[in-house]
Enzyme design. Sequence first.
Site, PDB file in Angstrom:
ATOM      1  N   PHE A   1       0.712  -1.164   0.203  1.00 21.47           N
ATOM      2  CA  PHE A   1       0.022   0.093  -0.002  1.00 21.47           C
ATOM      3  C   PHE A   1       0.822   1.278   0.082  1.00 21.47           C
ATOM      4  CE2 PHE A   1      -3.029   3.246   1.797  1.00 21.47           C
ATOM      5  CZ  PHE A   1      -4.210   2.930   0.724  1.00 21.47           C
TER       6      PHE A   1
ATOM      7  N   ASP B   1      -4.434  -8.084   4.373  1.00 26.76           N
ATOM      8  CA  ASP B   1      -4.391  -9.189   3.383  1.00 26.76           C
ATOM      9  C   ASP B   1      -3.153 -10.306   3.577  1.00 26.76           C
ATOM     10  OD1 ASP B   1      -6.437  -7.950   1.775  1.00 26.76           O
ATOM     11  OD2 ASP B   1      -5.015  -6.363   1.164  1.00 26.76           O
TER      12      ASP B   1
ATOM     13  N   VAL C   1      -0.628   3.601   8.474  1.00 32.62           N
ATOM     14  CA  VAL C   1      -0.679   4.912   8.792  1.00 32.62           C
ATOM     15  C   VAL C   1      -1.759   5.292   9.134  1.00 32.62           C
ATOM     16  CG1 VAL C   1       0.085   7.247   7.836  1.00 32.62           C
ATOM     17  CG2 VAL C   1       1.553   5.384   7.063  1.00 32.62           C
TER      18      VAL C   1
ATOM     19  N   THR D   1      -9.855   8.194  11.106  1.00 29.40           N
ATOM     20  CA  THR D   1     -10.571   7.128  11.902  1.00 29.40           C
ATOM     21  C   THR D   1      -9.619   6.220  12.649  1.00 29.40           C
ATOM     22  OG1 THR D   1     -10.538   5.849  10.136  1.00 29.40           O
ATOM     23  CG2 THR D   1     -12.457   7.356   9.986  1.00 29.40           C
TER      24      THR D   1
ATOM     25  N   HIS E   1      -9.251   3.344  11.674  1.00 26.35           N
ATOM     26  CA  HIS E   1      -9.030   2.263  10.831  1.00 26.35           C
ATOM     27  C   HIS E   1      -7.573   1.554  10.857  1.00 26.35           C
ATOM     28  CE1 HIS E   1      -9.438   0.005   6.872  1.00 26.35           C
ATOM     29  NE2 HIS E   1      -8.435   0.450   6.572  1.00 26.35           N
TER      30      HIS E   1
ATOM     31  N   ARG F   1      10.905   4.968  10.119  1.00 27.98           N
ATOM     32  CA  ARG F   1      11.022   3.642  10.933  1.00 27.98           C
ATOM     33  C   ARG F   1      11.100   2.430   9.795  1.00 27.98           C
ATOM     34  NH1 ARG F   1       9.380   3.447  15.952  1.00 27.98           N
ATOM     35  NH2 ARG F   1       8.618   1.241  15.609  1.00 27.98           N
TER      36      ARG F   1
END
Length: 140
Positions: free
Chosen positions: A11, A45, A69, A73, A75, A115
């Site tokens: 992602f 996934d 990240v 929200t 999420h 990081r």
Amino acid sequence: MTTLGLVVATFYEELVAEMAELGREAAVDRGATVAETVRVPGVYDAPLAADRLARQNGVDAVTVLGLVVTGDTDHDRVVAHAAARKLIDVSLARDTPVTFGVQGPNMSAAEARERVEKGARAVPAALDLVEELPDSDGLP
């Protein structure tokens, strides 16, 4: 020679590609081989891909690399915690070390960049587990 499976959540592709390269270098430095790399869309996934790799003959451990990240929200927390729980399940069900080189949650994109090296440390952690865990032969 220890053989690893690598799951890379793409992602945040540019940062995770760097993390994966550092992980591969760490494997080579320790005399290990990355047998297969499976790219998945996101950290959520990763458990299925980790399970498939852990079932392969000759794969001694699996490392999952990715970034989660923070947004507007919760999420990021939901994704990271769900993936971590399921990866633990994979490790226990397959009797194979699965290390969690996922950085986040509660991390900005700028913090993620800082990081990248920490995520790659999951590769040597997997190798350490393979070396330190007693052989499971003969266990019920």
